[in-house]
Structure formats: C-alpha cells, structure tokens
Design an enzyme around this catalytic site. Structure first.
Site: not given
Length: 311
Positions: A252-253
């Site tokens: 996600g990052d």
C-alpha cells in the site's frame, strides 16, 4: 513539485518461532497466560508509513521531505534515508524515547504475535509548515502521530496546498469529527475497501458524501486492483502481476509512492494509480517493506507490459 510526507518512521523487528503457538498455549489456561517462546533469531528492518513511501519515491527518482518523529536509536535509519537523498529536516528527535518499533513473532503456521511501541511517535513533529511553498507543493498525510494527522490537513487546506489523506490504521484513534475535517477539501482520500467501511461508519457519511467533499476517492482492492471515484463516476485500475508474492506488507505504501510520482509528472489520478500498481508489485515480491529495488528502466518496462507506453 515538493512532496511532504507526514507519517511514521519505525523499526520492524521480526522473530521466527520454529514451532506452532498452539502447541504451547493451553486453551483452558488462557486466563492466566504465561508463555515464553525461544525464537531462531531477530531480523531488523526499516519501516513506518512515511519511511516506506519516501523510500519508494527515491527509487522512482523523486525527492521528498518526511515530517515525523524518531528516538535516540534512529542512527542506522538516518544513514539509510540520507543515502537515498531523503530530506531529514522535518524529522524531530525525542532523545528520551526510542523510535517506534513493531515486534513481530511468527510461528510455522504464519500466525503472529505482535507488540507495537509508539515511542517517539507519541509526540507531534512540530515542523514549521510556513517553510512550505504553497505554489509548488503537495502533502500526503499517512498514519502516524494523531496530532499531525489533524493539524497538517488543516494547514494544507487553509493555505491552498493540495493534499492526500491516508488515515489507515489510525481511523479509530482519529474519530468521526477529525476524519470529517481532514477529508473535507482533500485532493485525494485513499483507503482500502475495509478502511472505507470504517470511515463511513465513523463519520456517518456515505461513499457519495465522501466523493462530494474530495477531488477523488481511491479505494485499493488488493489483488483486484484499485478504483478511482469522483463526481464523474468510477474507474477501475488493474494490477501488475507479481512474479512471486512473498509479503503483501508495504504494498500500500509503495502504491502511494507511485501515485505521487504520477501526480508529480502531471498525470491524471487514474493514470497515476497505474504507476502505483506497478510500484506495489515490486514490494510484494520481497519480505519487508523496503527490501525491493528497481531501476527506472525496469519499472518502465514492467509498467508498459500491462498498461502500454509510459510517456
């Protein structure tokens, strides 16, 4: 474009237990639990939402400034960030605390027992936001210190600086009122599908209400890709197939870094999400959130194999 990333910096300390927890935990004695696990060793990895995003941005050729807080043990992480050209002047050091740390013990069935020490993350970053040039900046507020997650969106909004709000695991800590204030006026709200449900429950807002208050709502859907929602409707973004999925942590990052890269190139939000999908696939192919690497040539080739020419 100057990119400012508010969020956490943390050490992930990972231990492996060469057995199953279930063989050592007695269900009928759970009310007086007292166990000790002899682990195979400890691996320390660099992490935290701001650190992960900034690392991926550096691989994409973009410099960023982290707004965060760390403790007296930050030295090795500090050297790493400097190596990758990441600005450190927004990082506050709390000398009496340790840097935030997640202690993870995994057994042979992939069950985990985790402990998280927020350490320095209990304190706001206290960055002088007036140093930011509103004409050439974008902020991203990722999960981290709650005060920063409230104060930074307000400053960006009041000073006409576009920002991405990413509440993540801090949704319960922020509460409905703070979430509403941070969402209202954000250029982008980014969440996964579960977090979207949490935001709607906490704020009492519908998806339509949220889309009415932000420029774009991005909902990541794991292996199903992502969806970009705006007043004109929804756009589905596909995935870039991974060669091997070893660890989804950090994907996600990485996606957020690709998104920022696309926006800095002047691409649309939907186009930028395609860069996010490409960056995310590198992260899942390695254990750890900052263990992967790639060249811009490799990245472009992989992007174009799925989405066509990257111009």
């Amino acid at each position: 474009m100057q990119i400012y990333i508010s969020g956490s910096l943390a050490f992930d300390r990972i231990m492996t237990f060469p057995d199953k927890f279930s063989n050592h935990i007695l269900p009928d004695k759970i009310h007086i639990l007292n166990v000790s696990f002899l682990v195979d060793g400890l691996v320390e990895r660099f992490g935290g939402t701001a650190g992960n995003i900034a690392y991926n941005l550096s691989l994409l050729g973009e410099k960023s400034t982290i707004l965060s807080q760390v403790g007296k043990d930050f030295g090795p992480y500090d050297e790493r960030l400097q190596h990758y050209g990441i600005a450190l002047d927004g990082i506050r050091t709390i000398e009496q605390e340790f840097t935030a740390g997640c202690y993870i013990t995994t057994d042979m069935s992939d069950n985990q027992i985790n402990g998280f020490n927020p350490g320095a993350m209990k304190y706001p970053s206290q960055y002088d936001m007036t140093r930011i040039d509103p004409s050439d900046a974008m902020g991203l507020i990722a999960p981290g210190n709650v005060n920063d997650m409230v104060d930074h969106p307000r400053y960006y909004r009041e000073n006409g600086i576009p920002y991405i709000f990413d509440p993540g695991q801090q949704i319960p800590a922020l509460g409905g009122d703070n979430l509403k204030k941070a969402i209202n006026g954000a250029e982008i709200l980014i969440v996964n599908d579960y977090e979207l449900e949490m935001v709607m429950k906490s704020t009492g807002m519908s998806k339509e209400d949220i889309v009415g208050q932000v420029g774009y709502l991005i909902t990541t859907l794991g292996e199903k890709g992502s969806m970009v929602s705006c007043k004109d409707g929804d756009t589905t973004i596909g995935v870039v197939p991974a060669r091997e999925v070893l660890d989804p942590t950090g994907a996600g990052d990485a996606f957020r870094a690709g998104l920022l890269k696309g926006l800095s190139m002047g691409k649309t939000v939907a186009e930028s999400c395609k860069l996010g999908a490409t960056c995310a696939t590198y992260a899942v192919e390695f254990k750890g959130t900052q263990e992967h690497t790639f060249t811009l040539e490799e990245f472009t080739e992989r992007y174009e194999s799925v989405f066509g020419p990257l111009t």
